[in-house]
Scaffold this motif. Structure first.
Motif, PDB file in Angstrom:
ATOM      1  N   VAL A  61       0.998  -1.092   0.088  1.00 24.73           N
ATOM      2  CA  VAL A  61       0.145  -0.088  -0.002  1.00 24.73           C
ATOM      3  C   VAL A  61       1.004   1.319  -0.096  1.00 24.73           C
ATOM      4  CG1 VAL A  61      -1.829  -1.181   1.191  1.00 24.73           C
ATOM      5  CG2 VAL A  61      -0.164   0.086   2.467  1.00 24.73           C
ATOM      6  N   PRO A  62       0.331   2.434  -0.535  1.00 23.55           N
ATOM      7  CA  PRO A  62       1.093   3.870  -0.494  1.00 23.55           C
ATOM      8  C   PRO A  62       1.537   4.222   0.896  1.00 23.55           C
ATOM      9  CG  PRO A  62      -0.851   3.890  -1.869  1.00 23.55           C
ATOM     10  CD  PRO A  62      -0.909   2.544  -1.000  1.00 23.55           C
ATOM     11  N   LEU A  63       2.756   4.282   1.055  1.00 28.98           N
ATOM     12  CA  LEU A  63       3.088   5.168   2.299  1.00 28.98           C
ATOM     13  C   LEU A  63       2.405   6.343   2.749  1.00 28.98           C
ATOM     14  CD1 LEU A  63       7.179   5.009   2.196  1.00 28.98           C
ATOM     15  CD2 LEU A  63       5.428   3.367   3.242  1.00 28.98           C
ATOM     16  N   ALA A  64       1.640   6.986   1.779  1.00 29.72           N
ATOM     17  CA  ALA A  64       0.855   8.201   2.081  1.00 29.72           C
ATOM     18  C   ALA A  64      -0.479   7.679   2.308  1.00 29.72           C
ATOM     19  CB  ALA A  64       0.923   8.917   0.471  1.00 29.72           C
ATOM     20  N   SER A  65      -0.808   6.476   2.647  1.00 30.67           N
ATOM     21  CA  SER A  65      -2.302   6.067   3.079  1.00 30.67           C
ATOM     22  C   SER A  65      -2.223   6.106   4.271  1.00 30.67           C
ATOM     23  CB  SER A  65      -2.644   4.892   2.348  1.00 30.67           C
ATOM     24  OG  SER A  65      -1.970   3.770   2.511  1.00 30.67           O
ATOM     25  N   ALA A  66      -3.300   5.801   4.950  1.00 26.48           N
ATOM     26  CA  ALA A  66      -3.403   5.622   6.501  1.00 26.48           C
ATOM     27  C   ALA A  66      -2.732   4.493   6.860  1.00 26.48           C
ATOM     28  CB  ALA A  66      -4.906   5.569   6.936  1.00 26.48           C
ATOM     29  N   PHE A  67      -2.744   3.300   6.131  1.00 21.23           N
ATOM     30  CA  PHE A  67      -2.181   1.801   6.451  1.00 21.23           C
ATOM     31  C   PHE A  67      -0.819   2.203   6.276  1.00 21.23           C
ATOM     32  CE2 PHE A  67      -3.235  -2.841   5.168  1.00 21.23           C
ATOM     33  CZ  PHE A  67      -2.199  -3.129   6.383  1.00 21.23           C
ATOM     34  N   GLY A  68      -0.246   3.117   5.247  1.00 23.11           N
ATOM     35  CA  GLY A  68       0.942   3.388   5.043  1.00 23.11           C
ATOM     36  C   GLY A  68       1.853   4.015   5.994  1.00 23.11           C
ATOM     37  N   SER A  69       0.973   4.760   6.934  1.00 22.42           N
ATOM     38  CA  SER A  69       1.757   5.528   8.163  1.00 22.42           C
ATOM     39  C   SER A  69       2.408   4.559   9.056  1.00 22.42           C
ATOM     40  CB  SER A  69       0.499   6.407   8.589  1.00 22.42           C
ATOM     41  OG  SER A  69      -0.322   5.377   9.495  1.00 22.42           O
ATOM     42  N   ASN A  70       1.959   3.228   8.814  1.00 19.87           N
ATOM     43  CA  ASN A  70       2.987   2.200   9.618  1.00 19.87           C
ATOM     44  C   ASN A  70       4.259   2.152   9.039  1.00 19.87           C
ATOM     45  OD1 ASN A  70       0.989   1.216  11.919  1.00 19.87           O
ATOM     46  ND2 ASN A  70      -0.079   0.881   9.742  1.00 19.87           N
TER      47      ASN A  70
END
Length: 565
Positions: A241-250
């Motif tokens: 998933v993109p780092l810029a997504s909420a999931f990617g904030s991990n």
């Protein structure tokens, strides 16, 4: 705070927030200080693996300090909001950490997001700068964002990141990266202050922005990943998933700063590239949405070659079905973790105890809530009063990962936060006698296509401006690959109905990115209404199911965004 910058007020009681520092749940350090401590502890550990190869912690830190020096010379100061629209590679990580080192607030949003949405985000957040790609897959984000400068007085700089020549009027990334980092002194922002703004399309006509503190990211969200690292060793995480997504904030805040691990990044997702990355880099954790894994399973069925087994395959962003979970567990040879989460501030997962996550009559369950991440209760949707175990109600959440507030949207704070700080998810569920969360439905009406939230209200608003559309209701239709696809139910204005392609051209002209375009068109004489006088979306879904033509695939099958938190 300046007049242009929204106030980011913590809606949690201060004594509760500090209690998680006192008991050690949160580290009470800003993200850059955490990262710096990891760098000092293991100078040459690999921090990033991307298309350019490996980048160790020390080399990454030098690049971070160069960029931070350059951004400070541009006038970026502590508390300033800076947008970031970059593909998943080392530059996105450098930008993230440099902003943290300055005490600025990062506002990442994925490449591919249209100019209409970018303008909305940057305006409402009061962003003073944006860092964007010169070109990515035919899109020219830096040049497009430069056109917003006149309409957004707060936006002073557009930093253009190659490959490719920086457009005139932008700040070339190489100019900033050539600064001498030796004199740079990092800021020491309040760990309970804002560090990052997560973006979620949610169920609103405009995307929601949610402010998170350093402690909520490294502490609350960091504890989520910690629960999936049985040996406490630094993880090697492949982010599909993109780092810029909420999931990617991990990614940067959790995998690097909190756990001292390694990020394995793909510029863009493809099932072939993802399978190849698993084979070559042997990640301990693979994070993606179910649609991505279904695509990968198709490729694995062709080759038949076994994969090196990760510690966990973590799937969120969309409902996980039992068939996908079982097939993925067999193919990856590891536990499949079902993650229920969102940018708004909820997280619950099934953990490593079961290879295939348990299921109930409604599907795969959400797992045991972890109070070190987010406590979960079931509440009456009207009174917010807690309900007994087994009763179905609205899922509400509060804990170390709870965000500060919505950005520039006090009406959303009033709608989705209770007076004592609980986050209202808009989802329906119950807790059983073993404190396992079961999600059974949604109060809010959104369409989740391959892990990406699409607001029907936003698409309807733009479609109603089409000259051949008198009225329109958009609904989700089930799909075995993407989970859901968007259908437009149109009441025609005039003698001729518009085609699906014509609607797509219209939406593109109005700045709506392709992932939000309808993939089914149903022409109706009138919009059916419920007894309450609202559009009857259930009836329209039934009409679409009865028509049963093949779904018109006008969009790429690659999920562009994952919202899971």
């Amino acid at each position: 705070m300046t007049a242009d910058r929204p106030v980011l007020r913590d809606l949690l009681p201060a004594e509760l927030r500090r209690s998680w520092v006192v008991d050690g749940t949160c580290p009470d350090l800003d993200l850059y200080s955490l990262f710096r401590a990891r760098q000092i502890a293991d100078l040459h550990r690999t921090a990033v693996l991307d298309a350019k190869g490996a980048l160790c912690y020390t080399a990454l830190d030098r690049k971070v300090r160069c960029l931070a020096t350059g951004l400070r010379d541009l006038g970026i100061r502590e508390g300033d909001v800076v947008g970031v629209q970059l593909p998943d590679n080392r530059n996105a990580v450098i930008a993230d950490l440099a902003l943290a080192a300055l005490g600025a607030v990062a506002l990442p949003f994925p490449v591919g997001r249209g100019i209409l949405e970018a303008e909305c985000l940057l305006r409402r957040a009061g962003a003073v700068a944006v860092i964007a790609a010169v070109e990515h897959r035919g899109l020219h984000h830096a040049a497009d964002l430069l056109t917003l400068a006149r309409a957004l007085p707060a936006l002073r700089h557009v930093v253009a990141v190659g490959p490719g020549s920086a457009p005139g009027g932008t700040v070339p990334w190489p100019d900033l990266m050539r600064r001498d980092p030796r004199g740079f002194v990092p800021a020491r922002p309040d760990p309970d202050g804002a560090a990052r703004i997560l973006v979620s399309s949610g169920s609103e006509a405009e995307p929601k922005m949610i402010a998170y503190s350093h402690n909520a990211l490294a502490g609350g969200r960091g504890n989520f990943l910690a629960s999936l690292i049985p040996d406490a060793a630094p993880p090697r995480c492949l982010f599909l998933v993109p780092l810029a997504s909420a999931f990617g904030s991990n990614g940067t805040a959790v995998t690097l700063a909190r756990h001292g691990g390694t990020l394995v990044l793909l510029d863009r997702f493809s099932p072939e590239a993802a399978v190849r990355a698993v084979r070559e880099h042997e990640p301990t954790h693979v994070l993606g949405v179910p649609t991505m894994v279904r695509m990968m399973l198709e490729r694995l069925d062709v080759t038949g070659e076994p994969l090196p087994a990760p510690t966990a395959l973590v799937l969120g962003g969309a409902p996980l079905d039992e068939a996908t979970a079982a097939a993925a567990a067999k193919a990856f040879g590891c536990p499949v973790v079902n993650l229920y989460g969102s940018a708004d501030g909820v997280n619950c997962h099934t953990g490593l105890a079961d290879t295939v996550p348990p299921a109930d009559a409604a599907g795969v369950v959400a797992g045991h809530p972890d109070p070190r991440v987010a406590e979960i209760r079931i509440a009456d949707p009207e009174t917010h009063a807690a309900l007994p175990d087994g009763d179905i109600g609205e899922i509400i959440s509060r804990g170390p990962m709870t965000p500060l507030c919505y950005v520039g949207a006090p009406e959303l704070d009033a709608r989705y936060r209770t007076p004592d700080g609980w986050v209202r998810t808009g989802d329906l569920g119950y807790l059983d006698a073993d404190n396992v969360l079961h999600v059974v439905g949604r109060l809010k009406d959104i369409v989740i296509r391959g892990g990406a939230n699409i607001s029907p209200a936003e698409v309807e608003r733009e479609l109603r401006a089409h000259p051949q559309v008198r009225d329109v209701v958009c609904v989700g239709v089930p799909d075995p690959l993407m989970g859901e696809r968007l259908a437009a139910c149109v009441v025609v204005r005039g003698p001729q109905a518009p085609t699906l392609d014509a609607l797509g051209v219209h939406l593109a002209a109005r700045g709506l990115e392709r992932r939000k375009h309808p993939e089914r068109l149903l022409v109706v004489e009138e919009v059916p209404l419920t007894a309450a006088g609202k559009p009857d979306r259930i009836a329209l879904r039934a009409r679409l199911a009865a028509d049963v033509p093949p779904v018109r695939h006008v969009l790429p099958e690659v999920p562009p965004l994952a919202q899971a938190g």
